[in-house]
Design a protein around this motif. Structure first.
Motif, short mmCIF file in Angstrom:
data_model
loop_
_atom_site.label_atom_id
_atom_site.label_comp_id
_atom_site.label_asym_id
_atom_site.label_seq_id
_atom_site.Cartn_x
_atom_site.Cartn_y
_atom_site.Cartn_z
N ASP A 64 0.83 -1.20 0.00
CA ASP A 64 0.00 0.00 0.00
C ASP A 64 0.87 1.26 0.00
O ASP A 64 0.53 2.25 -0.65
N TYR A 121 -4.88 -9.09 -4.82
CA TYR A 121 -4.50 -7.78 -5.37
C TYR A 121 -4.90 -7.71 -6.84
O TYR A 121 -4.88 -8.73 -7.56
N ASN A 122 -5.23 -6.50 -7.30
CA ASN A 122 -5.48 -6.34 -8.73
C ASN A 122 -4.16 -6.32 -9.49
O ASN A 122 -3.07 -6.35 -8.89
N THR A 157 -2.73 -1.77 -6.91
CA THR A 157 -3.28 -0.60 -6.21
C THR A 157 -4.51 -0.94 -5.38
O THR A 157 -5.00 -0.09 -4.63
N SER A 158 -5.03 -2.15 -5.51
CA SER A 158 -6.24 -2.52 -4.78
C SER A 158 -6.07 -3.90 -4.18
O SER A 158 -5.53 -4.81 -4.82
N ALA A 182 -8.22 -6.92 -1.81
CA ALA A 182 -9.51 -7.39 -1.31
C ALA A 182 -9.28 -8.40 -0.20
O ALA A 182 -8.54 -9.37 -0.37
N THR A 235 -12.13 -3.69 0.99
CA THR A 235 -11.32 -3.34 -0.18
C THR A 235 -10.46 -2.14 0.18
O THR A 235 -10.96 -1.12 0.67
N THR A 259 -7.92 0.56 -1.42
CA THR A 259 -7.55 1.11 -2.72
C THR A 259 -6.61 2.29 -2.54
O THR A 259 -6.96 3.27 -1.87
N SER A 309 -4.26 5.41 -3.97
CA SER A 309 -4.04 6.38 -5.03
C SER A 309 -3.00 7.35 -4.53
O SER A 309 -2.60 7.30 -3.35
N THR A 312 -5.19 6.46 0.87
CA THR A 312 -5.70 5.09 0.80
C THR A 312 -7.16 5.10 1.23
O THR A 312 -7.50 5.65 2.28
#
Length: 721
Positions: free
Chosen positions: A201, A281-282, A286-287, A289, A303, A305, A307, A311
């Motif tokens: 993160d 993770y995606n 960045t994401s 779950a 979740t 996320t 940016s 966060t």
């Protein structure tokens, strides 16, 4: 003899040898020096050959010579017990001479940790990299523990481990988990899926995001978080997993996922890890779950996320065993992504640390004057000025021992006005009882610190005379006249200083308060204000009404309250639509004041109640005597704070007055009981049984209020008359 010497490829002054007859290519040995080796067990490897120097050896030589022009790469294949050895100058090409300049340095291990997913990660390689890119490695034992030496390395450190096999809770073989140091002089770094989430993160929230693998390969260009920065991200993760930690008997106060004591023994933190399904993770990292089985009937889905600079955490929890109770939040934490933010965070933490040190040093002699240097001269927060706030602190904490006073989240940062807003947690012991207190949790911007002209950051406050609320709460009221009633209510209110202690209450500061909502929301209350009719909060403003009751808080200040009248009871199906709504406030017909705005981040429908109270008679309140109250904790959201308070009402003139008291002993987020003393008088009038048509309708009450980290709130009130 000459022929023999010629066949050996040189004179007796060399140790080179020939691999063949007359004029064949020469071969040479590889070796070097060893320092610090006081234990046996070291094994060095070069291609297919190895050597195991004895304890106290000062040099080594591989047994097999190699031809000139051959490459070599010396590594440590086995470390001596309790030591870590590293190789420098270990790679090169043999060039017509013996290699003697390979250096092996050994040092006693000074850093350890446990690698686990809910079960130990055994027989795996742990690699540590320092801020300049230097690496050392160690093997985990069967219990997941490892140790190594960081001699000659510069923190902060990143670590990683690659699993050899599948974990019982679903991680595949070959999964890489990361960790990071959170101490100035690191001695422990644990590696778990939660430390992995912290590291990933951090890098995903940078202004120029990079993968953690890229950062690990080049930490000089992608530095790990500082101690203060990693604590902020760690708290975000701790808030996510707090409910399952508490269910496994882990006290979240002061818990350190990274450098705290931890054993992969199926208990405590390790048992909690077992209830967390593999984090997904995606593709961009960045994401994340998470699905957590908090209890056998409670499931949490979260979740996370990232940016640039922040966060966002979105969580929904359902509990099938508590009437289908649910909790939901959407909240954002600032992740420092600039040098200015990082410096402000470190400075705010330094101020809180200085406050803690002063309290501990002064002990029972603590005064408001001791704390005044840490507050800006213009301090004002929710109508409380610096003199009042320092006196409140001194009264509450004189003689207490502060265990920690730490920033737990960055709520806002204003580089133009040099302001940083944070929430923090104070953990302290008083009278042998440990408790906690949250600061900044009631303000969307957090508790504000301001940079002074001398560079110091002092506690500044929101600079407002008015305190505001915008919350959804679950309220269970055990009334004198009937069975307990539980409602979900929208509570929108403001308090401002009162002109006097005479009822009815008239504010000396505010003549009117209106609220606005963005985005606009329309609700249909089922109880309270506007029951049965739609109520819209939007851009046109909704006027609050001034209550006639005087409110005297624990600080002694007397305030008037503006609200909707009876709180608007809502159907549980309408709550989710309110999450994310920002409620703005305008005072005395002016424009909305940004510092008064409150955002509804979440809600819970989980109810609590007192477990030891049985009578509503006023005599049962034991006015003037200690009253013990007990309750059960909620399980569907992370707890930030527990407040217990008592209220007494008296008829005063044409209105009424309310006085509030609270326990003197600390209350922690794990507490399930407290003792307080309800007063026999309020603003000079005696507390007596009141007729139901008197206005207050009750003479006394006790309330337990459990506040969630992100605005969840559940309360229980027990009335006496």
């Amino acid at each position: 003899m000459a022929l023999v010497l010629a066949g050996c490829g040189g004179s007796s002054g060399t140790s080179a040898s020939s691999s063949g007859g007359g004029g064949g290519s020469s071969s040479y040995t590889n070796g070097g020096t060893i320092s610090g080796l006081t234990e046996g067990g070291l094994t060095l490897a070069d291609a297919s050959q190895s050597v195991s120097p004895a304890a106290n050896a000062a040099s080594f030589t591989f047994p097999t010579s190699v031809a000139s022009g051959s490459g070599y790469s010396v590594t440590v294949s086995a470390q001596p017990s309790g030591f870590t050895c590293s190789v420098s100058g270990g790679s090169g090409t043999v060039s017509s001479a013996n290699v003697t300049n390979i250096q092996v340095s050994c040092a006693a291990n000074n850093l350890s940790g446990t690698a686990a997913t809910g079960s130990p990660i055994g027989a795996a390689t742990v690699t540590l990299v320092d801020s300049s890119g230097k690496q050392v490695s160690a093997q985990t034992q069967s219990n997941g523990q490892y140790s190594l030496s960081t001699a000659g390395l510069t923190p902060p450190f990143l670590v990683k481990v690659v699993t050899a096999g599948a974990s019982p809770n679903g991680y595949a073989p070959g999964t890489t988990f990361y960790g990071v140091s959170d101490q100035a002089s690191p001695t422990v770094i644990n590696i778990t899926p939660l430390t992995d989430l912290i590291v990933r993160d951090w890098y995903a929230a940078q202004s120029s995001p990079v993968s953690v693998a890229t950062a690990f390969s080049n930490p000089a260009a992608n530095p790990p978080p500082s101690v203060a920065e990693v604590q902020v991200i760690q708290q975000v993760v701790l808030d996510i997993v707090q409910p399952v930690l508490q269910q496994q008997g882990v006290n979240p106060l002061g818990l350190d996922l990274i450098s705290g004591a931890f054993s992969a023994n199926g208990q405590g933190l390790d048992a909690a890890l077992d209830q967390i399904k593999p984090i997904v993770y995606n593709g961009s990292g960045t994401s994340a779950a998470l699905t957590i089985d908090t209890t056998s009937t409670t499931t949490q889905t979260t979740t996370v996320t990232a940016s640039a600079g922040s966060t966002q955490v979105s969580t929904t929890t359902s509990n099938s065993a508590n009437g289908g109770a649910t909790s939901a939040i959407v909240t954002t934490a600032v992740i420092p992504s600039s040098a200015g933010e990082a410096a402000a965070l470190s400075a705010a933490q330094a101020t809180l640390t200085a406050v803690a040190n002063t309290i501990n040093t002064q002990g029972a002699a603590l005064t408001a004057a001791n704390l005044a240097p840490y507050f800006d001269s213009a301090y004002l927060n929710d109508g409380v000025n610096g003199a009042q706030q320092t006196q409140l602190f001194a009264t509450a904490l004189a003689g207490a021992t502060i265990q920690s006073f730490a920033v737990t989240r960055v709520q806002s940062y204003d580089s133009t006005n040099n302001l940083i807003g944070v929430t923090g947690t104070l953990v302290y012991t008083s009278g042998g009882v440990t408790g906690s207190q949250v600061i900044g949790n009631g303000n969307s911007a957090g508790l504000l610190f301001k940079q002074e002209s001398n560079g110091n950051w002092l506690i500044y406050g929101d600079q407002q005379q008015v305190k505001t609320w915008a919350q959804i709460w679950t309220y269970t009221q055990d009334t004198v006249s009937g069975a307990p009633q539980t409602n979900q209510e929208l509570y929108v209110a403001a308090q401002a200083p009162a002109a006097s202690k005479a009822a009815p209450c008239v504010s000396s500061y505010a003549t009117s308060v209106s609220v606005y909502a963005s985005p606009s929301v329309t609700v249909t209350p089922v109880t309270g204000t506007g029951a049965g009719s739609p109520v819209t909060l939007g851009s046109s403003g909704y006027p609050l009404q001034e209550e006639t009751t005087l409110f005297q808080g624990t600080s002694g200040a007397v305030t008037c309250q503006f609200d909707t009248g009876p709180p608007m009871g809502l159907a549980s199906t309408s709550l989710a639509g309110l999450v994310g709504t920002t409620v703005g406030y305008a005072v005395n017909g002016s424009a909305q004041v940004p510092a008064l705005a409150q955002t509804i981040h979440g809600y819970t429908t989980e109810a609590i109640n007192f477990t030891n109270l049985t009578s509503h008679a006023l005599a049962a309140a034991q006015l003037g005597q200690p009253l013990n109250v007990q309750w059960a904790l909620p399980v569907s959201f992370p707890i930030a704070d527990i407040k217990v308070f008592g209220n007494v009402w008296v008829v005063s003139g044409t209105g009424s007055a309310n006085c509030t008291v609270k326990p003197t002993a600390p209350i922690a987020v794990t507490s399930t009981s407290a003792t307080l003393t309800l007063p026999t008088t309020c603003l000079g009038s005696p507390v007596v049984s009141l007729p139901s048509n008197s206005g207050p309708g009750t003479a006394a009450s006790v309330t337990v209020q459990v506040d969630g980290v992100d605005g969840e709130k559940t309360m229980a009130a027990w009335n006496f008359d």
